[in-house]
Scaffold this active site. Structure first.
Site, PDB file in Angstrom:
ATOM      1  N   LYS A 154       0.828  -1.228   0.000  1.00 53.93           N
ATOM      2  CA  LYS A 154       0.000   0.000   0.000  1.00 53.93           C
ATOM      3  C   LYS A 154       0.855   1.268   0.000  1.00 53.93           C
ATOM      4  CE  LYS A 154      -2.118  -1.749   3.631  1.00 53.93           C
ATOM      5  NZ  LYS A 154      -1.785  -3.175   3.514  1.00 53.93           N
ATOM      6  N   ILE A 155       1.847   1.311   0.909  1.00 52.31           N
ATOM      7  CA  ILE A 155       2.663   2.535   1.019  1.00 52.31           C
ATOM      8  C   ILE A 155       3.506   2.714  -0.239  1.00 52.31           C
ATOM      9  CG2 ILE A 155       4.568   3.594   2.301  1.00 52.31           C
ATOM     10  CD1 ILE A 155       3.382   2.154   4.837  1.00 52.31           C
ATOM     11  N   THR A 233      11.742   3.834   5.620  1.00 52.95           N
ATOM     12  CA  THR A 233      10.612   4.171   6.495  1.00 52.95           C
ATOM     13  C   THR A 233       9.879   2.876   6.873  1.00 52.95           C
ATOM     14  OG1 THR A 233       9.161   4.552   4.599  1.00 52.95           O
ATOM     15  CG2 THR A 233      10.229   6.489   5.533  1.00 52.95           C
ATOM     16  N   ARG A 235      11.210  -0.709   8.666  1.00 46.31           N
ATOM     17  CA  ARG A 235      11.589  -1.090  10.027  1.00 46.31           C
ATOM     18  C   ARG A 235      13.107  -1.048  10.128  1.00 46.31           C
ATOM     19  NH1 ARG A 235       7.270  -0.026  11.483  1.00 46.31           N
ATOM     20  NH2 ARG A 235       5.659  -1.324  12.428  1.00 46.31           N
ATOM     21  N   ASP A 259      13.801   6.791   8.950  1.00 46.78           N
ATOM     22  CA  ASP A 259      12.736   7.095   9.907  1.00 46.78           C
ATOM     23  C   ASP A 259      12.692   6.026  10.990  1.00 46.78           C
ATOM     24  OD1 ASP A 259      10.450   8.675  10.761  1.00 46.78           O
ATOM     25  OD2 ASP A 259       9.230   6.937  10.216  1.00 46.78           O
ATOM     26  N   GLU A 264      16.009   1.460  17.911  1.00 42.68           N
ATOM     27  CA  GLU A 264      15.313   2.718  18.185  1.00 42.68           C
ATOM     28  C   GLU A 264      14.530   2.726  19.490  1.00 42.68           C
ATOM     29  OE1 GLU A 264      12.690   2.690  14.675  1.00 42.68           O
ATOM     30  OE2 GLU A 264      10.972   2.483  16.012  1.00 42.68           O
ATOM     31  N   HIS A 296      10.773   7.791  13.794  1.00 46.06           N
ATOM     32  CA  HIS A 296       9.586   6.975  13.499  1.00 46.06           C
ATOM     33  C   HIS A 296       8.337   7.879  13.442  1.00 46.06           C
ATOM     34  CE1 HIS A 296       8.391   2.508  13.639  1.00 46.06           C
ATOM     35  NE2 HIS A 296       7.454   3.175  12.999  1.00 46.06           N
ATOM     36  N   GLN A 297       8.454   8.944  12.672  1.00 44.92           N
ATOM     37  CA  GLN A 297       7.354   9.906  12.616  1.00 44.92           C
ATOM     38  C   GLN A 297       6.577   9.831  11.302  1.00 44.92           C
ATOM     39  OE1 GLN A 297       9.862  13.745  12.554  1.00 44.92           O
ATOM     40  NE2 GLN A 297       8.154  14.345  11.256  1.00 44.92           N
ATOM     41  N   ALA A 298       6.951   8.878  10.424  1.00 35.18           N
ATOM     42  CA  ALA A 298       6.318   8.856   9.101  1.00 35.18           C
ATOM     43  C   ALA A 298       4.800   8.709   9.195  1.00 35.18           C
ATOM     44  CB  ALA A 298       6.912   7.738   8.253  1.00 35.18           C
ATOM     45  N   PHE A 299       4.344   7.963  10.201  1.00 35.17           N
ATOM     46  CA  PHE A 299       2.894   7.712  10.327  1.00 35.17           C
ATOM     47  C   PHE A 299       2.156   8.921  10.902  1.00 35.17           C
ATOM     48  CE2 PHE A 299       1.933   7.539  14.874  1.00 35.17           C
ATOM     49  CZ  PHE A 299       3.214   7.644  15.389  1.00 35.17           C
TER      50      PHE A 299
HETATM   51  N1  LIG Z   1       7.650   4.500   9.627  1.00 37.27           N
HETATM   52  C1  LIG Z   1       6.362   4.359   9.912  1.00 37.27           C
HETATM   53  O1  LIG Z   1       5.775   5.207  10.600  1.00 37.27           O
HETATM   54  C2  LIG Z   1       5.602   3.175   9.358  1.00 37.27           C
HETATM   55  C3  LIG Z   1       4.200   3.216   9.383  1.00 37.27           C
HETATM   56  C4  LIG Z   1       3.489   2.157   8.823  1.00 37.27           C
HETATM   57  C5  LIG Z   1       4.162   1.072   8.283  1.00 37.27           C
HETATM   58  N2  LIG Z   1       5.535   1.049   8.305  1.00 37.27           N
HETATM   59  C6  LIG Z   1       6.251  -0.100   7.729  1.00 37.27           C
HETATM   60  O2  LIG Z   1       5.993  -0.130   6.343  1.00 37.27           O
HETATM   61  C7  LIG Z   1       5.839  -1.492   5.956  1.00 37.27           C
HETATM   62  C8  LIG Z   1       5.004  -1.556   4.681  1.00 37.27           C
HETATM   63  O3  LIG Z   1       3.688  -1.122   4.972  1.00 37.27           O
HETATM   64  P1  LIG Z   1       2.474  -1.384   3.938  1.00 37.27           P
HETATM   65  O4  LIG Z   1       1.251  -0.871   4.599  1.00 37.27           O
HETATM   66  O5  LIG Z   1       2.844  -0.862   2.605  1.00 37.27           O
HETATM   67  O6  LIG Z   1       2.475  -2.972   3.920  1.00 37.27           O
HETATM   68  P2  LIG Z   1       1.830  -3.950   2.861  1.00 37.27           P
HETATM   69  O7  LIG Z   1       1.555  -5.212   3.606  1.00 37.27           O
HETATM   70  O8  LIG Z   1       0.714  -3.286   2.108  1.00 37.27           O
HETATM   71  O9  LIG Z   1       3.022  -4.199   1.820  1.00 37.27           O
HETATM   72  C9  LIG Z   1       4.177  -4.923   2.131  1.00 37.27           C
HETATM   73  C10 LIG Z   1       4.717  -5.493   0.830  1.00 37.27           C
HETATM   74  O10 LIG Z   1       5.979  -6.088   1.108  1.00 37.27           O
HETATM   75  C11 LIG Z   1       6.051  -7.281   0.353  1.00 37.27           C
HETATM   76  N3  LIG Z   1       7.055  -8.194   0.870  1.00 37.27           N
HETATM   77  C12 LIG Z   1       6.903  -9.241   1.724  1.00 37.27           C
HETATM   78  N4  LIG Z   1       8.078  -9.876   1.890  1.00 37.27           N
HETATM   79  C13 LIG Z   1       8.977  -9.215   1.121  1.00 37.27           C
HETATM   80  C14 LIG Z   1      10.347  -9.418   0.837  1.00 37.27           C
HETATM   81  N5  LIG Z   1      11.030 -10.436   1.383  1.00 37.27           N
HETATM   82  N6  LIG Z   1      10.966  -8.569  -0.006  1.00 37.27           N
HETATM   83  C15 LIG Z   1      10.284  -7.544  -0.590  1.00 37.27           C
HETATM   84  N7  LIG Z   1       8.971  -7.325  -0.375  1.00 37.27           N
HETATM   85  C16 LIG Z   1       8.334  -8.147   0.464  1.00 37.27           C
HETATM   86  C17 LIG Z   1       4.631  -7.847   0.402  1.00 37.27           C
HETATM   87  O11 LIG Z   1       4.423  -8.796  -0.626  1.00 37.27           O
HETATM   88  C18 LIG Z   1       3.807  -6.582   0.240  1.00 37.27           C
HETATM   89  O12 LIG Z   1       3.565  -6.317  -1.138  1.00 37.27           O
HETATM   90  C19 LIG Z   1       5.180  -2.168   7.177  1.00 37.27           C
HETATM   91  O13 LIG Z   1       5.483  -3.547   7.237  1.00 37.27           O
HETATM   92  C20 LIG Z   1       5.791  -1.427   8.339  1.00 37.27           C
HETATM   93  O14 LIG Z   1       6.921  -2.134   8.814  1.00 37.27           O
HETATM   94  C21 LIG Z   1       6.249   2.071   8.828  1.00 37.27           C
END
Ligand SMILES: NC(=O)c1ccc[n+]([C@@H]2O[C@H](COP(=O)([O-])OP(=O)(O)OC[C@H]3O[C@@H](n4cnc5c(N)ncnc54)[C@H](O)[C@@H]3O)[C@@H](O)[C@H]2O)c1
Length: 331
Positions: A154-155, A233, A235, A259, A264, A296-299
């Site tokens: 999604k992101i 952004t 983990r 981020d 952290e 960790h402020q992206a959200f």
């Molecule tokens: N910094 C922040 O504030 C913040 C906020 C929300 C999420 N996040 C992180 O962002 C990540 C992504 O969020 P999202 O909502 O887009 O998740 P999502 O589940 O929509 O997308 C994750 C994608 O990663 C893929 N994936 C799985 N294993 C993989 C691998 N080995 N190599 C490459 N791609 C792989 C999946 O197939 C999926 O398409 C989350 O898991 C979370 O850790 C960070």
């Protein structure tokens, strides 16, 4: 329903209290993080609500079970800090907020890229001190350059859409490619090695799991273009920080926007401005002028916090009413 909230700040309280008026749960906000030391606080609670740096490992979950906790509600998307096997063993469902605002994280990702490229962090302090020189501020046109996106969920899809708007070529890697998204947004799936060798900017958007821990390491950095920009952004543990520091020292990595950071939990979300930072790796990262760390402020947008509060309380209400838990995390 008595819910113990851990690692809470004023903004959590403000939004959860506002939306809890529709649910009427009995909420206690703890500032401390959930871990083995704080888990005794959960005695008598039905649910715990935790965030990214709380620890729900095997020992903690065993104690949650003994204390009568019946559900773990994550108020975030990632769930790498929860031992799902142990939760399942004790029949404690784990629910999360799968998507609160992918725009928030995607837009922050772009902020890091633009700030690093055009060195806005340097210009800001310079002009405030009356220094209007341009030395050292030269950036590059993003138009025509190549971005490499790891994980295309999604992101990432929002990030890709914005980068395509800049006129960038976008390569992506995902073990579960989304052909529809690739056709719609106009990006190309490639293997990781090609992504590393051709990308000017690499951005991480995959979850943290056994396959992705330290996906960015000495070996993968070696395969990257000289002067590459690396953005995380996702983990912290996606990047081996020592390898990153070595890459920065040799200028293999030209910029890093972080981020998240692998250690952290002790620092992020807290004010350390009157204390020493004892983590030498974090301190070294902060010392580079081509590294930008945000905590960790992206959200952290108004829309995201509202959505987090509503979905978290909704998840718990579903449990209370014995309804299917659509946001349950399974192994
Ligand atoms: N910094 C922040 O504030 C913040 C906020 C929300 C999420 N996040 C992180 O962002 C990540 C992504 O969020 P999202 O909502 O887009 O998740 P999502 O589940 O929509 O997308 C994750 C994608 O990663 C893929 N994936 C799985 N294993 C993989 C691998 N080995 N190599 C490459 N791609 C792989 C999946 O197939 C999926 O398409 C989350 O898991 C979370 O850790 C960070």
């Amino acid at each position: 329903m008595k819910i113990a909230f851990f690692d809470t700040k004023g903004y959590d309280r403000k939004y959860f209290e506002k939306f809890n008026k529709d649910f009427n749960f009995e909420i206690t906000f703890f500032e401390t993080k959930l871990d083995l030391n704080s888990v005794p606080l959960t005695h008598g609670f039905d649910a715990v609500c935790i965030f990214v740096n709380d620890q729900a490992n095997m020992e903690v979950i065993e104690q949650l079970y003994q204390n009568g906790v019946k559900i773990i509600a994550l108020r975030c998307a990632g769930y790498n800090n929860v031992d799902l096997d142990t939760a399942e063993k004790y029949s404690i469902p784990v629910v999360r907020v799968p998507a609160y605002s992918p725009y928030a994280v995607a837009e922050h990702t772009i902020s890091l890229i633009l700030t690093l490229n055009r060195k806005i962090h340097k210009s800001y302090s310079r002009t405030r001190e009356g220094n209007f020189s341009l030395n050292g501020l030269m950036g590059f046109d993003m138009n025509g350059k190549t971005a490499g996106i790891i994980g295309t969920g999604k992101i990432a899809q929002i990030v890709i859409n914005i980068l395509k708007g800049f006129g960038m070529r976008v390569l992506a890697y995902d073990p579960y490619p989304n052909k529809v998204a690739a056709d719609k947004l106009g990006f190309e799936y490639v293997e990781l090695d090609q992504l590393y060798s051709e990308s000017d900017i690499i951005s991480l958007h995959c979850p943290l799991n056994e396959d992705t821990k330290y996906i960015i390491n000495e070996e993968s950095i070696e395969k990257m273009k000289d002067g590459v920009m690396l953005i995380n952004t996702g983990r912290g543990l996606l990047i081996d920080s020592i390898a990153l520091i070595n890459g920065l020292k040799t200028s293999k990595i030209g910029y890093a926007g972080l981020d998240v950071y692998e250690e952290e939990a002790e620092y992020f979300f807290e004010d350390f401005s009157d204390r020493l930072i004892g983590d030498d790796t974090l301190a070294r990262l902060l010392s580079f002028n081509n590294v930008l760390v945000t905590s960790h402020q992206a959200f952290f947008t108004q829309e995201a916090i509202e959505a987090i509060a509503k979905t978290t309380l909704y998840n718990i209400e579903k449990y209370v009413n014995g309804k299917p838990l659509e946001n349950r995390v399974s192994r």
